[in-house]
Structure formats: structure tokens, C-alpha cells
Design an enzyme around this catalytic site. Structure first.
Site, short mmCIF file in Angstrom:
data_model
loop_
_atom_site.label_atom_id
_atom_site.label_comp_id
_atom_site.label_asym_id
_atom_site.label_seq_id
_atom_site.Cartn_x
_atom_site.Cartn_y
_atom_site.Cartn_z
N GLY A 248 0.76 -1.24 0.00
CA GLY A 248 0.00 0.00 0.00
C GLY A 248 0.79 1.29 0.00
N GLU A 282 3.88 -7.16 1.45
CA GLU A 282 3.47 -7.44 0.07
C GLU A 282 3.46 -6.11 -0.66
OE1 GLU A 282 -0.48 -8.77 0.83
OE2 GLU A 282 0.13 -10.63 1.76
N CYS A 352 -13.41 6.05 -28.27
CA CYS A 352 -14.74 6.66 -28.38
C CYS A 352 -15.45 6.63 -27.03
CB CYS A 352 -15.55 5.95 -29.44
SG CYS A 352 -14.75 6.08 -31.02
N1 LLP Z 1 -1.53 -7.17 -0.95
C1 LLP Z 1 -2.84 -7.24 -1.28
C2 LLP Z 1 -3.68 -8.23 -0.61
C3 LLP Z 1 -3.37 -6.36 -2.26
O1 LLP Z 1 -4.66 -6.44 -2.56
C4 LLP Z 1 -2.52 -5.42 -2.88
C5 LLP Z 1 -3.04 -4.51 -3.90
C6 LLP Z 1 -1.16 -5.40 -2.52
C7 LLP Z 1 -0.70 -6.28 -1.54
C8 LLP Z 1 -0.16 -4.43 -3.14
O2 LLP Z 1 -0.45 -3.11 -2.82
P1 LLP Z 1 0.51 -1.93 -3.31
O3 LLP Z 1 1.80 -2.02 -2.52
O4 LLP Z 1 0.72 -2.09 -4.76
O5 LLP Z 1 -0.26 -0.69 -3.01
N2 LLP Z 1 -5.25 -0.81 -9.53
C9 LLP Z 1 -5.12 0.11 -8.41
C10 LLP Z 1 -4.41 -0.52 -7.23
C11 LLP Z 1 -5.08 -1.77 -6.74
C12 LLP Z 1 -4.36 -2.42 -5.58
C13 LLP Z 1 -4.89 -3.78 -5.34
N3 LLP Z 1 -4.28 -4.47 -4.26
C14 LLP Z 1 -4.39 1.36 -8.90
O6 LLP Z 1 -4.04 1.42 -10.07
O7 LLP Z 1 -4.18 2.29 -8.13
#
Ligand code: LLP
Length: 422
Positions: A248, A282, A352
Site C-alpha cells: 500500500g 506485500e 470513443c
Molecule cells: N496485498 C494485497 C492483498 C493487495 O490487494 C494489494 C493490492 C497489494 C498487496 C499491493 O499493494 P501496493 O503495494 O501495490 O499498493 N489498480 C489500483 C491498485 C489496486 C491495488 C490492489 N491491491 C491502482 O491502479 O491504483
């Protein structure tokens, strides 16, 4: 994080003689060989960010897993594998990618709110190291499959800490009533259920509160809740020795807001100093977002009173985040000019759909047809979200290492698409 010598350019890039360079190559030279639009990554930017991450979290003892969903290109996963990262996956497809890239199944965390029986069976055959369980129903389902296959698997329970991550509503995951995680009021009963299941070993708790988080506060709140549950559960005799903190961490999309690894690491270290638990992370976006650009050409400008438009050859099918999350991706010229005065334009693509708009009232110099432009901070959740909508080519991905440019995903052309329909 932005390069201090050139505030608007990401790590791995600079302007040299007015030309935008990615590592040792100018975008103009790359675009002479590869038609726009295309994604392009800097290998050194990825490697440097991974090393910075590992160094920052080393004092916490945390094991870092790359969230494959952020960018699942096998060539980039190989870089992650080489640096010793594990993988966080949410599908059988991502598991295949992680393993093919050389990440050991034991270093894989299987997250995901609706893992199918087939995917679970596949993961157990592969020997995935940890299952993050999202409900009591899923505990039973996993146990049945594990029993049938004659294996005992390690799991952690993903709890919903019910905090507001202060991010875009589409990427916040820990509000009360969210589809993600186990409501903490059900945590006790989930653990009691797990204790009766012979093929599941519950080792700990997990959280993931959202993505693009730019303040430590929601992390601090949810970690406090996790510690509270940890103490309560340990006092009741549950053996818990793992805490998965999810991902996150936010990156700078041009407004100067992001979270530093070292600040988060300090929070983790201080919070867990008196607890004997293994920490897992993660991380997706923060590892890869800044290493990618999307190079596009100007098709034309257009005036439609009262607006001025720049029409690009990249569309929302290539870069969906602005349409989906109102995300801001800075757009820069591949060749600097000092002569003209900035005007404001709506920057749009050819799709479009009215939502095919990257920027509104964006200050920039008036470009000419054929001028090269590039969006920055597109290494995460961009290529993976692209499609061939409007029967367009699925655009290729390139990786630059010094003066070496490699196609790491070929374009998927209309002829190839049509073959699948015959
Ligand atoms: N762990 C879990 C259970 C997750 O659902 C996610 C991301 C992560 C780790 C990794 O999170 P990060 O470090 O990348 O923030 N498509 C959206 C982001 C969706 C994130 C989904 N889950 C965007 O483009 O902002």
C-alpha cells in the site's frame, strides 16, 4: 521519488541536449525503432528501488514479497526473483508467472478474496508457502482440498482492521463491511474453527488496508489493532508467530506526496520491538511505479471552443488509471523547447469514450503532430490494466538497460487477435 537534479523526471531519466533520456538511450532514438505507443522501463531504476527497499526493511527482519498484480511481466519478475523477493499472488496465472520467473513456491503468498478450488489445488500441488484466508467459509474449503491431496498447509487469517486508509475510494480495502478480510468480530470464531481443521495450520494474521497510502497514520492505527488481537489470541493459547502487513505504500505522482520506506520501517520496528513474530510485506506499486514511462505521439491538436485539445495516439485502453481512479500521470515532452509560451490543453486519446481523457487544462507548450510525449510513474497497475478495446493493438513493453533496449512483451496486433476468433 523524483531525481533532485531534474525535479520532474523519475529516477533513471534525465534530459541531455534537450532530449529525454532513459538510461543511455534517448526516447527519440527508441521511437525511431519502435512505433508509439509503448511502455518502457528502466532496469536500473527497478534494481535501485528494490535494493533501497531491502535495505530499509532489513532492521525489521521483514520478508518482502512483490505483489505480482502491480506488474506481472515475466522479465520484471525475474529481476525481483534475482534480488531475493518472494511473491504475493492472487490467481493461478500469477502463480505460474512467479514460478516461471524463478521465485520458489515456498516464498509465495496466495492472497485473494475468491480463490477457486482449481486454483487452490494447483497452488497445493506447487507447494505454495502461505495462504491468506479471507473467510471462515474459505477455511473449510481449503481444508477439504488439502485433506483430499494429503497435505497440511500454512495459513494466516486476513483481518479487516476497519481503518480509513485515506486513499481513493476504489483502492481502499479496510472499511467496515468491505468484501476483503475477516471482520474482527469473527476472528475468534475463525481461529476456533481452524483449530478443528486437521489440514490447516494457522500461523498468524494479515492485513492490507489499501493502496497509494501517503500517511503513516492509518498504518499506525491498524498495526495497533493487530497487536491488540495478537496479544488477546496469544493469551488464549493460539500459537501465532507471523504478521503479514500487506502493501500500500504511496508513490509521488507529481504532487510531492509519498511514503518513505525508512519511515514505515521505523514504525514497524518500534511497534513490534516486544513481540516475537515474523513480519511479511506485500509491496507492489512502490517497487515498480516510478521505473516506467508510456511513450506516445501527438496525432494532432484541435480547437473546439472553448477548449484546446492535444490528441495522442495512446488511449484509455493503454493507460486506464486516469479514467478509472482520476489518477494523475505527469506528461512531458521528449524534446525540450524553450521558445514557446505554455498554454493549457485537455490531453485526450482516440477512444470513443468521453472518459478517455488524461489531463484537463494541462499547462504545456503547444506540440506539433508527431511530437513525442511521455507519461511518467506508469510502472505499476498500468500495462497490466491495458486492453485492446476499440480493436487496438495491445501495446508492447520495452526494458532499457544502459544502451540496450529489449522488447519484453511484444505488441498484440489486430491480425493476431482475429486469429483467436476464427
Ligand atoms: N496485498 C494485497 C492483498 C493487495 O490487494 C494489494 C493490492 C497489494 C498487496 C499491493 O499493494 P501496493 O503495494 O501495490 O499498493 N489498480 C489500483 C491498485 C489496486 C491495488 C490492489 N491491491 C491502482 O491502479 O491504483
Amino acid at each position: 521519488m523524483l531525481d533532485k537534479t531534474s525535479p520532474s523526471l523519475p529516477r533513471g531519466m534525465r534530459y541531455e541536449n534537450q532530449l529525454a533520456m532513459i538510461e543511455g538511450m534517448s526516447l527519440a532514438d527508441i521511437a525511431r525503432e519502435y512505433p508509439t505507443p509503448f511502455y518502457c522501463y528502466s532496469q536500473s531504476a527497478i534494481e535501485q528501488k528494490m535494493q533501497a527497499c531491502l535495505k530499509a526493511f532489513e532492521p525489521t527482519g521483514a520478508k518482502v514479497h512483490f505483489a505480482v498484480k502491480a506488474n506481472s511481466n515475466i522479465n520484471l519478475l525475474r529481476l525481483m526473483a534475482k534480488a531475493g523477493l518472494g511473491a504475493d499472488i492472487v490467481s493461478g496465472g500469477e502463480l505460474t508467472r512467479a514460478c516461471t520467473a524463478g521465485i520458489a513456491p515456498a516464498d509465495v503468498i496466495f492472497s485473494g478474496v475468491a480463490k477457486t478450488d482449481n486454483e487452490l489445488e494447483y497452488a497445493m500441488h506447487k507447494g505454495v508457502g502461505q495462504y491468506n484466508v479471507e473467510s471462515i467459509e474459505e477455511l473449510h474449503r481449503i481444508n477439504t482440498i488439502a485433506q483430499r491431496l494429503g497435505v497440511v498447509i500454512d495459513a494466516v487469517l486476513r483481518v479487516n482492521p476497519e481503518v480509513d486508509a485515506g486513499t481513493h475510494q476504489h483502492i481502499t480495502t479496510a472499511k467496515k463491511g468491505s468484501k476483503f478480510g475477516i471482520a474482527y468480530s469473527q476472528l475468534d470464531s475463525a481461529l476456533q474453527t481452524a483449530a478443528t481443521l486437521s489440514s490447516i495450520n494457522v500461523r498468524g494474521l494479515a492485513m492490507h488496508i489499501g493502496s497509494q497510502i501517503t500517511s503513516l497514520e492509518p498504518y499506525s492505527q491498524s498495526i495497533q489493532r493487530m497487536l491488540h488481537w495478537l496479544e488477546q489470541l496469544q493469551a488464549k493459547g493460539f500459537a501465532i508467530d507471523r504478521i503479514d502487513l500487506g502493501g500500500g505504500l504511496g508513490v509521488d505522482y507529481g504532487n510531492g506526496e509519498y511514503l518513505e520506506y525508512s519511515d514505515y520501517a521505523e514504525l514497524i520496528q518500534a511497534s513490534f520491538a516486544n513481540y516475537q513474530v515474523d513480519i511479511q510485506l506485500e509491496l507492489g506499486r512502490s517497487l515498480i511505479a516510478e521505473a516506467g514511462i508510456l511513450v506516445s505521439s501527438v496525432v494532432s491538436t484541435k480547437q473546439s471552443s472553448p477548449n484546446n485539445f492535444v490528441l495522442l495516439d495512446a488511449g484509455m485502453n493503454d493507460l486506464l488509471r486516469p479514467s478509472l481512479y482520476q489518477a494523475h500521470h505527469p506528461l512531458l515532452a521528449a524534446s525540450l523547447s524553450t521558445s514557446a509560451r505554455p498554454e493549457t490543453f485537455d490531453v485526450v486519446g482516440p477512444i470513443c469514450e468521453s472518459t478517455d481523457c488524461f489531463h484537463k487544462n494541462y499547462p504545456m507548450l503547444r506540440p506539433n503532430t508527431g511530437d513525442l510525449m511521455f507519461f511518467t510513474v506508469v510502472g505499476a497497475y498500468c500495462s497490466v490494466l491495458s486492453s485492446s478495446y476499440n480493436s487496438r493493438t495491445l501495446i508492447p513493453e520495452l526494458l532499457v538497460n544502459g544502451e540496450n533496449v529489449r522488447v519484453i512483451r511484444k505488441a498484440w496486433t489486430i491480425d493476431e487477435q482475429l486469429k483467436l476468433e476464427e
